[in-house]
Design a protein around this motif. Structure first.
Motif, PDB file in Angstrom:
ATOM      1  N   LEU A  19       0.848  -1.192   0.000  1.00 38.93           N
ATOM      2  CA  LEU A  19       0.000   0.000   0.000  1.00 38.93           C
ATOM      3  C   LEU A  19       0.880   1.237   0.000  1.00 38.93           C
ATOM      4  O   LEU A  19       1.927   1.251   0.640  1.00 38.93           O
ATOM      5  CB  LEU A  19      -0.884   0.018   1.255  1.00 38.93           C
ATOM      6  N   PRO A  20       0.456   2.280  -0.699  1.00 36.90           N
ATOM      7  CA  PRO A  20       1.262   3.505  -0.678  1.00 36.90           C
ATOM      8  C   PRO A  20       1.192   4.186   0.689  1.00 36.90           C
ATOM      9  O   PRO A  20       0.209   4.032   1.416  1.00 36.90           O
ATOM     10  CB  PRO A  20       0.595   4.378  -1.752  1.00 36.90           C
ATOM     11  N   GLY A  21       2.246   4.887   1.030  1.00 35.03           N
ATOM     12  CA  GLY A  21       2.217   5.717   2.241  1.00 35.03           C
ATOM     13  C   GLY A  21       2.090   4.961   3.541  1.00 35.03           C
ATOM     14  O   GLY A  21       1.646   5.515   4.548  1.00 35.03           O
ATOM     15  N   THR A  22       2.444   3.680   3.539  1.00 40.48           N
ATOM     16  CA  THR A  22       2.414   2.933   4.800  1.00 40.48           C
ATOM     17  C   THR A  22       3.847   2.670   5.253  1.00 40.48           C
ATOM     18  O   THR A  22       4.745   2.559   4.429  1.00 40.48           O
ATOM     19  CB  THR A  22       1.736   1.559   4.637  1.00 40.48           C
ATOM     20  N   GLN A  93       6.225  -6.450  -3.172  1.00 38.20           N
ATOM     21  CA  GLN A  93       6.487  -7.161  -1.911  1.00 38.20           C
ATOM     22  C   GLN A  93       7.457  -8.317  -2.052  1.00 38.20           C
ATOM     23  O   GLN A  93       8.427  -8.433  -1.312  1.00 38.20           O
ATOM     24  CB  GLN A  93       5.176  -7.700  -1.322  1.00 38.20           C
ATOM     25  N   ALA A  94       7.171  -9.197  -2.991  1.00 40.33           N
ATOM     26  CA  ALA A  94       8.013 -10.392  -3.100  1.00 40.33           C
ATOM     27  C   ALA A  94       9.439 -10.005  -3.478  1.00 40.33           C
ATOM     28  O   ALA A  94      10.407 -10.588  -2.992  1.00 40.33           O
ATOM     29  CB  ALA A  94       7.435 -11.359  -4.128  1.00 40.33           C
ATOM     30  N   LEU A 100      16.009  -8.676   0.047  1.00 41.59           N
ATOM     31  CA  LEU A 100      16.612  -8.297   1.323  1.00 41.59           C
ATOM     32  C   LEU A 100      17.015  -9.528   2.143  1.00 41.59           C
ATOM     33  O   LEU A 100      18.078  -9.553   2.768  1.00 41.59           O
ATOM     34  CB  LEU A 100      15.660  -7.394   2.124  1.00 41.59           C
ATOM     35  N   THR A 101      16.171 -10.525   2.136  1.00 38.67           N
ATOM     36  CA  THR A 101      16.505 -11.743   2.889  1.00 38.67           C
ATOM     37  C   THR A 101      17.753 -12.395   2.301  1.00 38.67           C
ATOM     38  O   THR A 101      18.652 -12.839   3.027  1.00 38.67           O
ATOM     39  CB  THR A 101      15.328 -12.746   2.850  1.00 38.67           C
ATOM     40  N   GLY A 129      11.878 -14.519   5.848  1.00 38.77           N
ATOM     41  CA  GLY A 129      11.646 -13.074   5.841  1.00 38.77           C
ATOM     42  C   GLY A 129      10.187 -12.766   5.621  1.00 38.77           C
ATOM     43  O   GLY A 129       9.458 -13.558   5.022  1.00 38.77           O
ATOM     44  N   ARG A 130       9.749 -11.629   6.144  1.00 41.63           N
ATOM     45  CA  ARG A 130       8.370 -11.195   5.909  1.00 41.63           C
ATOM     46  C   ARG A 130       8.296  -9.673   5.935  1.00 41.63           C
ATOM     47  O   ARG A 130       9.171  -9.013   6.520  1.00 41.63           O
ATOM     48  CB  ARG A 130       7.432 -11.774   6.967  1.00 41.63           C
TER      49      ARG A 130
END
Ligand code: ATP
Ligand code: ATP
Ligand code: MG
Ligand code: MG
Ligand code: MG
Ligand code: MG
Ligand code: MG
Length: 280
Positions: A19-22, A93-94, A100-101, A129-130
């Motif tokens: 989501l934007p801005g989160t 997300q993925a 990063l993980t 990772g999550r």
């Protein structure tokens, strides 16, 4: 895009935007580190080499990803806060969680020999990772408070548990039984009366975990300084080169920052007041 007649399968890859801005928290955790720590003879309750290796990998990740504004680590886990407005990988997300993980895991292995010079790896460690999105500052503060409270609870238990085993001669089963149902105060009491350990004097690294922040460095010593040897001890800070060798003299660039590893309280408001940039 044109392509072979097979290319339509690409359309099965669904978009997975944040989501934007989160605010976005990325947390990773060692996979089966109970076993990994046993097999690699981590000292109990806390192996400092292993904790410093985690910190080093976390610093390396934060150097590589400037949009990470805060890190918090304990045991085999690390949490990172991404800037609310980050556009890292178009907020996929993925892509973010896997990259990063993977980078953290590579760094853990890359720096392993620095912290375990005589400790050959018996098998390759891995991390899960999550990503979790949070709507506001309150949830972010509470998130990091939650992790640090967890550090405290686990470390108090583990310190008491291993004192009973290592100094008290109890078996692990007996030590678990001794501690079953005890509250925090009773664990302090066991440590103090039986083992002369004042829990408040236990290394802050163990009690508070590791907090990594970016702090501005004064303009004076900029370029031409050899990069600091990277974080082998707490006091060491790591330069944050935008890209090695690419730090041309720029006017009006963002202030230079360096990473700092702290072992401080982050539950009270004072931490957030002292680092107002984190939540912007
Ligand atoms: P990224 O690696 O940047 O996260 P990605 O994996 O989707 O994204 P690439 O690894 O560069 O992109 O490309 C994977 C393969 O998929 C490439 O060989 C490319 O030809 C093909 N491909 C990428 N996008 C499309 C598309 N929209 N339609 C058909 N084929 C595509
Ligand atoms: P999972 O794959 O579900 O995360 P796990 O075995 O990694 O399983 P955790 O709850 O993550 O379980 O706990 C990690 C364990 O690793 C700790 O309980 C502890 O035994 C060990 N460990 C991690 N870091 C250290 C350290 N620095 N010193 C000593 N032991 C450690
Ligand atoms: Mg776990
Ligand atoms: Mg784990
Ligand atoms: Mg864990
Ligand atoms: Mg690709
Ligand atoms: Mg590719």
């Amino acid at each position: 895009m044109s392509g072979s007649k097979f290319a339509y399968v690409k359309n099965y890859e669904l978009p997975d935007p944040l989501l934007p801005g989160t605010f976005v928290v990325f947390r990773l955790d060692g996979h089966s580190f109970h076993r990994f720590s046993d097999e690699h003879n981590f000292s109990k309750p806390n192996d400092t080499r292993a904790l410093k290796l985690m910190d080093h990998a976390a610093e390396a990740l934060m150097k590589e990803y400037p949009d990470i504004v805060l890190g918090f680590g304990e045991s085999d886990e690390y949490s990172f806060l991404l800037r609310k407005s980050t556009s890292l990988y178009q907020r996929r997300q993925a892509k973010i969680v896997s990259t990063l993980t993977s980078y953290f895991t590579s760094c853990y292995l890359f720096y392993w020999p620095t912290y375990f010079p005589n400790g050959l790896l018996k098998y390759p460690p891995s991390f899960d990772g999550r990503l979790v999105m949070y709507p506001g500052e309150k949830e972010i503060k509470d998130y990091f408070s939650w992790r640090q409270a967890d550090t405290h609870i686990n470390n108090l238990y583990n310190t008491a548990f291993w004192a009973l085993v290592q100094q008290g001669g109890q078996t692990t089963t007996e030590a678990h039984a001794t501690l079953r149902g005890t509250v925090s105060k009773q664990k302090h009491e066991i440590l103090f009366s039986r083992f002369d350990i004042n829990y408040n004097n236990v290394d802050a690294r163990f009690r508070k975990g590791s907090v990594i922040v970016r702090v501005e460095i004064p303009e004076l010593h900029e370029e031409n300084e050899p990069p600091t040897k990277e974080g082998i001890d707490d006091s060491t800070t790591v330069q944050n080169p935008v890209k090695a060798g690419k730090t041309k003299k720029k006017k009006k660039s963002a202030p230079k920052t360096q990473l700092q590893v702290l072992h401080c309280d982050i539950i009270s408001d004072s931490f957030w007041n002292e680092h107002p940039g984190i939540l912007t």
